[in-house]
Design an enzyme around this catalytic site. Sequence first.
Site, PDB file in Angstrom:
ATOM      1  N   HIS A 110      -3.438   6.359 -10.996  1.00 20.00           N
ATOM      2  CA  HIS A 110      -2.461   5.205 -10.903  1.00 20.00           C
ATOM      3  C   HIS A 110      -1.361   5.919  -9.964  1.00 20.00           C
ATOM      4  CE1 HIS A 110       0.639   2.442 -12.449  1.00 20.00           C
ATOM      5  NE2 HIS A 110       0.194   1.941 -11.522  1.00 20.00           N
ATOM      6  N   GLU A 143      -0.270   8.978 -12.034  1.00 22.40           N
ATOM      7  CA  GLU A 143      -0.866   9.175 -13.491  1.00 22.40           C
ATOM      8  C   GLU A 143      -2.218   9.391 -13.445  1.00 22.40           C
ATOM      9  OE1 GLU A 143       2.480   6.402 -15.979  1.00 22.40           O
ATOM     10  OE2 GLU A 143       0.737   5.326 -14.902  1.00 22.40           O
ATOM     11  N   ASN A 157       4.297   1.949 -16.525  1.00 18.74           N
ATOM     12  CA  ASN A 157       4.385   0.404 -16.883  1.00 18.74           C
ATOM     13  C   ASN A 157       4.551  -0.107 -18.154  1.00 18.74           C
ATOM     14  OD1 ASN A 157       4.295  -0.036 -13.936  1.00 18.74           O
ATOM     15  ND2 ASN A 157       1.846  -0.345 -14.092  1.00 18.74           N
TER      16      ASN A 157
HETATM   17  N1  CAA Z   1       5.899   3.065   3.385  1.00 19.65           N
HETATM   18  C1  CAA Z   1       6.165   4.203   3.729  1.00 19.65           C
HETATM   19  N2  CAA Z   1       7.440   5.026   3.980  1.00 19.65           N
HETATM   20  C2  CAA Z   1       8.544   4.047   3.137  1.00 19.65           C
HETATM   21  C3  CAA Z   1       8.279   2.689   3.240  1.00 19.65           C
HETATM   22  C4  CAA Z   1       6.905   2.053   3.250  1.00 19.65           C
HETATM   23  N3  CAA Z   1       6.664   1.126   2.405  1.00 19.65           N
HETATM   24  N4  CAA Z   1       9.433   2.224   2.437  1.00 19.65           N
HETATM   25  C5  CAA Z   1      10.304   3.282   2.729  1.00 19.65           C
HETATM   26  N5  CAA Z   1       9.834   4.230   3.335  1.00 19.65           N
HETATM   27  C6  CAA Z   1      10.425   5.746   3.344  1.00 19.65           C
HETATM   28  C7  CAA Z   1      11.144   5.591   4.607  1.00 19.65           C
HETATM   29  O1  CAA Z   1      10.656   6.293   5.912  1.00 19.65           O
HETATM   30  C8  CAA Z   1      12.162   6.742   4.387  1.00 19.65           C
HETATM   31  O2  CAA Z   1      12.005   7.927   4.579  1.00 19.65           O
HETATM   32  P1  CAA Z   1      12.932   8.878   5.283  1.00 19.65           P
HETATM   33  O3  CAA Z   1      14.016   9.026   4.423  1.00 19.65           O
HETATM   34  O4  CAA Z   1      12.034  10.493   5.327  1.00 19.65           O
HETATM   35  O5  CAA Z   1      13.016   8.339   6.472  1.00 19.65           O
HETATM   36  C9  CAA Z   1      12.396   6.520   2.623  1.00 19.65           C
HETATM   37  O6  CAA Z   1      11.113   6.099   2.416  1.00 19.65           O
HETATM   38  C10 CAA Z   1      13.754   5.990   2.477  1.00 19.65           C
HETATM   39  O7  CAA Z   1      13.470   4.680   2.969  1.00 19.65           O
HETATM   40  P2  CAA Z   1      14.493   3.705   3.395  1.00 19.65           P
HETATM   41  O8  CAA Z   1      16.015   4.583   3.713  1.00 19.65           O
HETATM   42  O9  CAA Z   1      14.327   2.779   4.314  1.00 19.65           O
HETATM   43  O10 CAA Z   1      14.973   2.778   2.130  1.00 19.65           O
HETATM   44  P3  CAA Z   1      15.518   3.201   0.893  1.00 19.65           P
HETATM   45  O11 CAA Z   1      16.079   4.161   0.856  1.00 19.65           O
HETATM   46  O12 CAA Z   1      16.058   1.772   0.140  1.00 19.65           O
HETATM   47  O13 CAA Z   1      14.022   3.728   0.074  1.00 19.65           O
HETATM   48  C11 CAA Z   1      12.256   3.091  -1.303  1.00 19.65           C
HETATM   49  C12 CAA Z   1      12.982   2.777  -0.117  1.00 19.65           C
HETATM   50  C13 CAA Z   1      11.670   4.497  -1.256  1.00 19.65           C
HETATM   51  C14 CAA Z   1      11.183   2.237  -1.631  1.00 19.65           C
HETATM   52  C15 CAA Z   1      13.053   2.978  -2.488  1.00 19.65           C
HETATM   53  O14 CAA Z   1      14.062   1.716  -2.385  1.00 19.65           O
HETATM   54  C16 CAA Z   1      12.690   3.072  -3.994  1.00 19.65           C
HETATM   55  O15 CAA Z   1      12.398   4.231  -4.426  1.00 19.65           O
HETATM   56  N6  CAA Z   1      12.443   2.042  -4.544  1.00 19.65           N
HETATM   57  C17 CAA Z   1      11.735   1.925  -5.770  1.00 19.65           C
HETATM   58  C18 CAA Z   1      10.481   1.954  -5.616  1.00 19.65           C
HETATM   59  C19 CAA Z   1       9.697   1.860  -6.879  1.00 19.65           C
HETATM   60  O16 CAA Z   1      10.312   1.691  -8.128  1.00 19.65           O
HETATM   61  N7  CAA Z   1       8.377   1.917  -7.071  1.00 19.65           N
HETATM   62  C20 CAA Z   1       7.344   1.654  -8.133  1.00 19.65           C
HETATM   63  C21 CAA Z   1       6.922   0.219  -8.361  1.00 19.65           C
HETATM   64  S1  CAA Z   1       5.934   0.130  -9.663  1.00 19.65           S
HETATM   65  C22 CAA Z   1       4.445   0.750  -9.312  1.00 19.65           C
HETATM   66  O17 CAA Z   1       4.030   1.053  -8.188  1.00 19.65           O
HETATM   67  C23 CAA Z   1       3.392   0.578 -10.570  1.00 19.65           C
HETATM   68  C24 CAA Z   1       2.614  -0.639 -10.741  1.00 19.65           C
HETATM   69  O18 CAA Z   1       1.610  -0.504 -11.136  1.00 19.65           O
HETATM   70  C25 CAA Z   1       3.243  -1.899 -10.295  1.00 19.65           C
HETATM   71  P1  NAD Z   2      -2.955  -6.281  -2.794  1.00 26.77           P
HETATM   72  O1  NAD Z   2      -3.064  -7.824  -3.023  1.00 26.77           O
HETATM   73  O2  NAD Z   2      -2.131  -5.990  -1.835  1.00 26.77           O
HETATM   74  O3  NAD Z   2      -4.304  -5.832  -1.889  1.00 26.77           O
HETATM   75  C1  NAD Z   2      -5.681  -6.007  -2.576  1.00 26.77           C
HETATM   76  C2  NAD Z   2      -6.664  -5.933  -1.835  1.00 26.77           C
HETATM   77  O4  NAD Z   2      -7.971  -5.706  -2.240  1.00 26.77           O
HETATM   78  C3  NAD Z   2      -6.647  -6.960  -0.576  1.00 26.77           C
HETATM   79  O5  NAD Z   2      -6.619  -6.700   0.493  1.00 26.77           O
HETATM   80  C4  NAD Z   2      -8.204  -7.734  -0.998  1.00 26.77           C
HETATM   81  O6  NAD Z   2      -8.632  -8.125   0.174  1.00 26.77           O
HETATM   82  C5  NAD Z   2      -8.851  -6.543  -1.252  1.00 26.77           C
HETATM   83  N1  NAD Z   2     -10.059  -6.806  -2.303  1.00 26.77           N
HETATM   84  C6  NAD Z   2      -9.933  -7.810  -3.305  1.00 26.77           C
HETATM   85  N2  NAD Z   2     -11.233  -7.650  -4.030  1.00 26.77           N
HETATM   86  C7  NAD Z   2     -11.960  -6.792  -2.919  1.00 26.77           C
HETATM   87  C8  NAD Z   2     -13.183  -6.390  -3.324  1.00 26.77           C
HETATM   88  N3  NAD Z   2     -14.095  -6.898  -3.806  1.00 26.77           N
HETATM   89  N4  NAD Z   2     -13.532  -5.181  -2.344  1.00 26.77           N
HETATM   90  C9  NAD Z   2     -12.785  -4.880  -1.228  1.00 26.77           C
HETATM   91  N5  NAD Z   2     -11.594  -5.293  -1.327  1.00 26.77           N
HETATM   92  C10 NAD Z   2     -11.182  -6.293  -2.165  1.00 26.77           C
HETATM   93  O7  NAD Z   2      -2.667  -5.616  -4.112  1.00 26.77           O
HETATM   94  P2  NAD Z   2      -2.233  -4.177  -4.558  1.00 26.77           P
HETATM   95  O8  NAD Z   2      -0.750  -4.329  -4.633  1.00 26.77           O
HETATM   96  O9  NAD Z   2      -2.557  -3.469  -3.332  1.00 26.77           O
HETATM   97  O10 NAD Z   2      -2.857  -3.906  -5.810  1.00 26.77           O
HETATM   98  C11 NAD Z   2      -4.112  -3.208  -5.742  1.00 26.77           C
HETATM   99  C12 NAD Z   2      -4.390  -2.688  -7.257  1.00 26.77           C
HETATM  100  O11 NAD Z   2      -3.259  -1.689  -7.245  1.00 26.77           O
HETATM  101  C13 NAD Z   2      -4.123  -3.570  -8.496  1.00 26.77           C
HETATM  102  O12 NAD Z   2      -5.061  -3.211  -9.498  1.00 26.77           O
HETATM  103  C14 NAD Z   2      -2.606  -3.437  -8.858  1.00 26.77           C
HETATM  104  O13 NAD Z   2      -2.424  -3.715 -10.074  1.00 26.77           O
HETATM  105  C15 NAD Z   2      -2.509  -1.709  -8.728  1.00 26.77           C
HETATM  106  N6  NAD Z   2      -1.086  -1.408  -8.261  1.00 26.77           N
HETATM  107  C16 NAD Z   2      -0.210  -2.270  -7.514  1.00 26.77           C
HETATM  108  C17 NAD Z   2       0.927  -1.738  -7.364  1.00 26.77           C
HETATM  109  C18 NAD Z   2       2.283  -2.399  -6.560  1.00 26.77           C
HETATM  110  O14 NAD Z   2       3.164  -2.005  -6.790  1.00 26.77           O
HETATM  111  N7  NAD Z   2       1.683  -3.634  -5.839  1.00 26.77           N
HETATM  112  C19 NAD Z   2       1.175  -0.424  -7.957  1.00 26.77           C
HETATM  113  C20 NAD Z   2       0.542   0.448  -8.492  1.00 26.77           C
HETATM  114  C21 NAD Z   2      -0.758  -0.016  -8.764  1.00 26.77           C
END
Ligand code: CAA
Ligand code: NAD
Length: 292
Positions: free
Chosen positions: A140, A152, A190
């Site tokens: 993860h 993770e 999460n």
């Molecule tokens: N891709 C690649 N690099 C990126 C990026 C992206 N989408 N967004 C930002 N960066 C990089 C930038 O290039 C920058 O790097 P340098 O300092 O080396 O130049 C650095 O990150 C900081 O970027 P910014 O100064 O433009 O912006 P910021 O200071 O606001 O940071 C952030 C951006 C890192 C996204 C910060 O806002 C952050 O940590 N946000 C929280 C993100 C978070 O909580 N993520 C977890 C989401 S939950 C999850 O993922 C699990 C799930 O299952 C849903």
């Molecule tokens: P997303 O919607 O950006 O991307 C999913 C992609 O999968 C799409 O481009 C779609 O075309 C492709 N797809 C769907 N079915 C497919 C198949 N059968 N074969 C090949 N490609 C296929 O979604 P995401 O945010 O990248 O999330 C993807 C996974 O990662 C999910 O399981 C999500 O829960 C997990 N995840 C998401 C985040 C987040 O912050 N968005 C963080 C951690 C984990």
Amino acid sequence: MKVNKVGVVGCGLMGSGIAEVAAKAGMDVLVMEVHPDALAAGRGRIEKSLARAVAKEKLTEEERVAIEGRIAYTTDVADMADRDLVVEAIVENLDAKNDLFGRLDEICGPDTIFASNTSSLTITDMAAATSRPDRVVGLHFFNPVPVMKLVEVVRTLSTSEDTFASAFAFAKALGKVPIAAKDNSGFVVNLLLVPYMLDAIRQVERGVATVADIDTGMQLGCGYPMGPFTLCDFVGIDTLYKISEIMYAEYHEERYAPPPLLKRMVAMKMYGRKTGKGFYDWSGAEPVPMAL
Ligand code: CAA
Ligand code: NAD
């Protein structure tokens, strides 16, 4: 087993980041998407991110060319046959993931490790759809993958020691910090983060404060890098909704229940940054809070 040939299925927000970091770590990467348009979009995302790294002088032009040269693209899942490890980052839907792992199980050699980047499903439910539950593990990653250090690594009751150790070493080889997690829905992060995001939505539903003020409050009051609504838009409202439904079905606890506003936003395809509108309108230079 040392992983060198990596398959990434799904090249959306997460898959594109996973492919990028694996290629940066010197691995041979094959990316698969269902549709050529989605493949082109995913490729564009990787190439934009690498170009940005060159512009910021984090990579040289030669390194960018070498990294891009290590990534191949396909729409045919059969091309995954020679991979050491295949990580899926497709939609958060158990049937879709099981269908994929069922096909990969027939295509790949018996030693190939299958990993899921799921946010909320259990790895056990996917392992059960294959003939190799000992070779199935959770990996993860966090969004944005190139920046967030954590991975993770999730072990089920049937994951072998060798598979777990290989996946852990793979995460380290990508420059990440792996932690071991048990296979419960939401793993470690999460379990705590999702109720926080859903609670923020409930506060807006109750009219406690505006989206922008709650975001400012959590950023400046707690030092969070972004407020909860910016984070929701960043993760994807569609993905958060699916995560919420899955975790609520698992635990039957109110804190995981999808708030009605989240459901309405999904119906309107307000998926956040990926569609341009969510809690904010992202179409301009600065995000503008939506009238909700
Ligand atoms: N891709 C690649 N690099 C990126 C990026 C992206 N989408 N967004 C930002 N960066 C990089 C930038 O290039 C920058 O790097 P340098 O300092 O080396 O130049 C650095 O990150 C900081 O970027 P910014 O100064 O433009 O912006 P910021 O200071 O606001 O940071 C952030 C951006 C890192 C996204 C910060 O806002 C952050 O940590 N946000 C929280 C993100 C978070 O909580 N993520 C977890 C989401 S939950 C999850 O993922 C699990 C799930 O299952 C849903
Ligand atoms: P997303 O919607 O950006 O991307 C999913 C992609 O999968 C799409 O481009 C779609 O075309 C492709 N797809 C769907 N079915 C497919 C198949 N059968 N074969 C090949 N490609 C296929 O979604 P995401 O945010 O990248 O999330 C993807 C996974 O990662 C999910 O399981 C999500 O829960 C997990 N995840 C998401 C985040 C987040 O912050 N968005 C963080 C951690 C984990």
